[in-house]
Design a protein around this motif. Sequence first.
Motif, mmCIF file in Angstrom:
data_model
loop_
_atom_site.group_PDB
_atom_site.id
_atom_site.type_symbol
_atom_site.label_atom_id
_atom_site.label_comp_id
_atom_site.label_asym_id
_atom_site.label_seq_id
_atom_site.Cartn_x
_atom_site.Cartn_y
_atom_site.Cartn_z
ATOM 1 N N GLY A 139 53.173 43.680 46.404
ATOM 2 C CA GLY A 139 52.417 44.614 46.841
ATOM 3 C C GLY A 139 50.932 44.119 46.619
ATOM 4 N N PHE A 140 50.382 42.967 46.263
ATOM 5 C CA PHE A 140 49.219 42.681 46.317
ATOM 6 C C PHE A 140 48.899 41.221 46.636
ATOM 7 C CE2 PHE A 140 51.689 40.659 42.883
ATOM 8 C CZ PHE A 140 50.931 39.465 42.757
ATOM 9 N N ALA A 141 47.534 41.013 46.718
ATOM 10 C CA ALA A 141 47.043 39.652 47.142
ATOM 11 C C ALA A 141 46.018 39.242 46.007
ATOM 12 C CB ALA A 141 46.870 39.497 48.283
ATOM 13 N N LEU A 142 45.899 37.733 45.992
ATOM 14 C CA LEU A 142 44.600 37.298 45.493
ATOM 15 C C LEU A 142 43.232 37.468 45.970
ATOM 16 C CD1 LEU A 142 46.166 33.977 43.464
ATOM 17 C CD2 LEU A 142 46.106 36.670 42.860
ATOM 18 N N LEU A 143 42.392 37.710 45.123
ATOM 19 C CA LEU A 143 41.003 37.789 45.814
ATOM 20 C C LEU A 143 40.244 36.426 45.918
ATOM 21 C CD1 LEU A 143 39.554 40.673 43.400
ATOM 22 C CD2 LEU A 143 40.579 40.726 45.849
ATOM 23 N N GLY A 144 39.303 36.382 46.965
ATOM 24 C CA GLY A 144 38.689 35.153 47.256
ATOM 25 C C GLY A 144 37.816 34.767 46.024
ATOM 26 N N GLU A 145 37.686 33.537 45.552
ATOM 27 C CA GLU A 145 36.817 33.010 44.577
ATOM 28 C C GLU A 145 35.359 32.664 44.965
ATOM 29 O OE1 GLU A 145 36.682 29.395 41.280
ATOM 30 O OE2 GLU A 145 38.175 29.156 42.980
ATOM 31 N N PRO A 146 34.510 33.297 44.101
ATOM 32 C CA PRO A 146 33.002 33.214 44.717
ATOM 33 C C PRO A 146 32.749 31.825 44.737
ATOM 34 C CG PRO A 146 33.211 34.094 42.445
ATOM 35 C CD PRO A 146 34.782 34.031 42.921
ATOM 36 N N GLY A 147 31.705 31.414 45.471
ATOM 37 C CA GLY A 147 31.332 30.230 45.415
ATOM 38 C C GLY A 147 30.020 29.944 44.497
ATOM 39 N N GLU A 148 29.875 28.451 44.235
ATOM 40 C CA GLU A 148 29.011 28.141 43.217
ATOM 41 C C GLU A 148 27.563 28.511 43.765
ATOM 42 O OE1 GLU A 148 31.520 24.473 41.342
ATOM 43 O OE2 GLU A 148 29.856 24.160 42.573
ATOM 44 N N ALA A 149 26.630 28.788 42.707
ATOM 45 C CA ALA A 149 25.532 29.008 42.862
ATOM 46 C C ALA A 149 24.380 28.346 41.699
ATOM 47 C CB ALA A 149 25.181 30.646 42.834
ATOM 48 N N PHE A 372 39.222 37.507 20.043
ATOM 49 C CA PHE A 372 39.565 36.039 20.533
ATOM 50 C C PHE A 372 38.835 35.995 21.853
ATOM 51 C CE2 PHE A 372 42.605 36.963 17.544
ATOM 52 C CZ PHE A 372 42.808 35.755 17.055
ATOM 53 N N VAL A 373 38.256 34.966 22.269
ATOM 54 C CA VAL A 373 37.687 34.526 23.417
ATOM 55 C C VAL A 373 38.467 33.260 24.250
ATOM 56 C CG1 VAL A 373 35.631 33.569 24.738
ATOM 57 C CG2 VAL A 373 35.412 35.095 22.756
ATOM 58 N N VAL A 374 38.991 33.333 25.406
ATOM 59 C CA VAL A 374 39.670 32.270 26.248
ATOM 60 C C VAL A 374 38.689 31.823 27.030
ATOM 61 C CG1 VAL A 374 41.576 31.717 27.553
ATOM 62 C CG2 VAL A 374 41.915 33.876 25.604
ATOM 63 N N ARG A 375 38.711 30.335 27.185
ATOM 64 C CA ARG A 375 37.975 29.809 28.056
ATOM 65 C C ARG A 375 38.888 28.856 28.904
ATOM 66 N NH1 ARG A 375 34.412 30.087 23.722
ATOM 67 N NH2 ARG A 375 32.398 31.332 24.072
ATOM 68 N N GLY A 376 38.218 28.341 29.912
ATOM 69 C CA GLY A 376 39.060 27.325 30.862
ATOM 70 C C GLY A 376 38.850 27.615 32.222
ATOM 71 N N SER A 377 38.901 26.606 33.001
ATOM 72 C CA SER A 377 38.931 26.696 34.202
ATOM 73 C C SER A 377 39.994 27.693 35.124
ATOM 74 C CB SER A 377 38.865 25.360 35.126
ATOM 75 O OG SER A 377 40.034 24.666 34.777
ATOM 76 N N LYS A 378 41.208 27.549 34.469
ATOM 77 C CA LYS A 378 42.448 28.226 35.350
ATOM 78 C C LYS A 378 42.170 29.569 34.747
ATOM 79 C CE LYS A 378 45.592 24.523 36.040
ATOM 80 N NZ LYS A 378 47.204 24.135 35.834
ATOM 81 N N PRO A 379 42.345 29.950 33.483
ATOM 82 C CA PRO A 379 42.328 31.349 33.086
ATOM 83 C C PRO A 379 41.145 32.111 33.853
ATOM 84 C CG PRO A 379 42.463 30.044 31.159
ATOM 85 C CD PRO A 379 42.372 29.138 32.406
ATOM 86 N N GLU A 380 39.921 31.610 33.757
ATOM 87 C CA GLU A 380 38.674 32.089 34.242
ATOM 88 C C GLU A 380 38.928 32.442 35.842
ATOM 89 O OE1 GLU A 380 35.373 29.562 33.290
ATOM 90 O OE2 GLU A 380 35.689 30.209 31.206
ATOM 91 N N ARG A 381 39.582 31.332 36.618
ATOM 92 C CA ARG A 381 39.670 31.459 37.963
ATOM 93 C C ARG A 381 40.615 32.755 38.439
ATOM 94 N NH1 ARG A 381 41.402 26.885 39.117
ATOM 95 N NH2 ARG A 381 43.785 27.185 39.531
ATOM 96 N N TRP A 382 41.630 32.518 37.719
ATOM 97 C CA TRP A 382 42.628 33.504 37.839
ATOM 98 C C TRP A 382 42.273 35.143 37.490
ATOM 99 C CZ3 TRP A 382 47.059 30.711 34.471
ATOM 100 C CH2 TRP A 382 47.603 29.629 35.213
ATOM 101 N N VAL A 383 41.171 35.321 36.480
ATOM 102 C CA VAL A 383 40.808 36.541 36.350
ATOM 103 C C VAL A 383 39.918 36.604 37.372
ATOM 104 C CG1 VAL A 383 38.974 37.788 34.952
ATOM 105 C CG2 VAL A 383 41.121 36.293 33.831
ATOM 106 N N ARG A 384 39.060 35.897 38.029
ATOM 107 C CA ARG A 384 38.242 36.241 39.152
ATOM 108 C C ARG A 384 38.982 36.732 40.404
ATOM 109 N NH1 ARG A 384 34.840 32.111 37.207
ATOM 110 N NH2 ARG A 384 36.155 30.607 38.388
#
Length: 491
Positions: A139-149, A372-384
């Motif tokens: 019942g949901f979809a993923l949001l689009g990822e913002p472009g780089e600036a 704690f702080v989680v960093r990484g391309s995948k977790p950050e992209r999934w959160v966005r």
Amino acid sequence: MVNFVDRVVLHVTAGNGGHGCASVHREKFKPLGGPDGANGGRGGDVVLVVDPQVHTLLDFHHHPHQKAGNGRPGAGKHRSGADGGDLELAVPNGTVVHAADGSVLADLTGAGRRYVVAHGGRGGLGNAALASPRRKAPGFALLGEPGEAFDVVLELKSMADVGLVGFPSAGKSSLIAAISAARPKIADYPFTTLVPNLGVVSAGETTFTVADVPGLIPGAAQGKGLGLDFLRHVERCAVLLHVLDCATLEPGRDPISDLEAIEAELAQYQSSLGDLLDRPRLVALNKVDIPEARELADFVTEELTGRGYRVFEVSAVSHAGLRELTFALAGLVEEFRASQEAIPAARIVLSPRAVDDSGFSVEPDPEEPGAFVVRGSKPERWVRQTQFDNDEAVGYLADRLARLGVEEELAKLGAMPGATVTILDYVFDFQPTAGLADEEYSPTRRGTDDRLDTSSRPNADDRLALKKSRRLPLSDEELQLELERTATEQS
């Protein structure tokens, strides 16, 4: 009015990815058509392309903000969103791209050379792509990822074979006008040339370009005069030509002192392409059409030759000595080109990711004990890409993080239930789902409609009995099945 710009700050923004669509197929007699939401389109990239017809960065001086097109959102019936259009920006040959911290990102030389300065965001997945055996109707979809600036600095370094260097009013503009078709501004006062001028020279079968750089003065390497702004234009030159004024009337100046002053500035200038004094250098004693200048040129020629320079007595007015000078320059240019052809092409080095690289890191928060702080391309992209107003989408994010190993790493670091976990600007309370990583975690039963499971669907006999009880019309196949069953019962 500004008509030549060789350094600009460019604010680039790539396109955002389109949002995915959460849709369920609806059609008459098909109440359980399943998810059919499609993916969003990719955001457009911002690309720098070398164009031989562009010679200045003037366009970006007037329009420093550039943005690519956004991707379109997905729609139902599996209609994917359109990709955003890439934005291609034409830049001159020899443009160097710097990051905001001054590091070099790209050195664009050669027609057609391309560099993606900002990548567009990925489009979000629709619920049709998110469906799985355990989550049959998301019942949901993923949001689009913002472009780089980014903010980048574009710096133009002229692509010339020969660079003319010398004091103001030494006759460089007159010389380049005499040996080429260039027509720079010429006047009898210092700093007539405010921008570099390029000219094309032919000597026999060799054709090369000559750059007339604005006049240098002592201290140019530290920013005095115009030298610091335009010394970069001689960095790429294969040969440097000292143009010395033999008819100057300024006190304390002569060809020898002028040469020593310019050489000192070239030595102090920090070039990323090597020491400027390592380039072949010739000396042109200019304005020998004046009798006093001819005498001075004859007087200093022997000393300059003794220092290892090849000296040419020339006049831009009478064209005396210009033929010999141009052929000497052509010979050095040909030697440089031959040496460049012998250099093998750079090899492409592939650096695969290390086997033990998980793609993320978990570190204790230095500002808050127990957090704690989680960093990484995948977790950050999934959160966005997560819709936090949708419980099922939050559960899907938790499931992805658990499969990636984030929860296991938090447990190793001693994270207790309820501990604060930060990913980007989002703060979560740690609620471990240990033992659920093999199954899709969902805080609600949304997305797990058992009616979409083929194993639980009614068979042909059940459907036939249901239609008869509701007095619905039978299809030809169902009617044939009913006749065969009746015949079997009677026999």
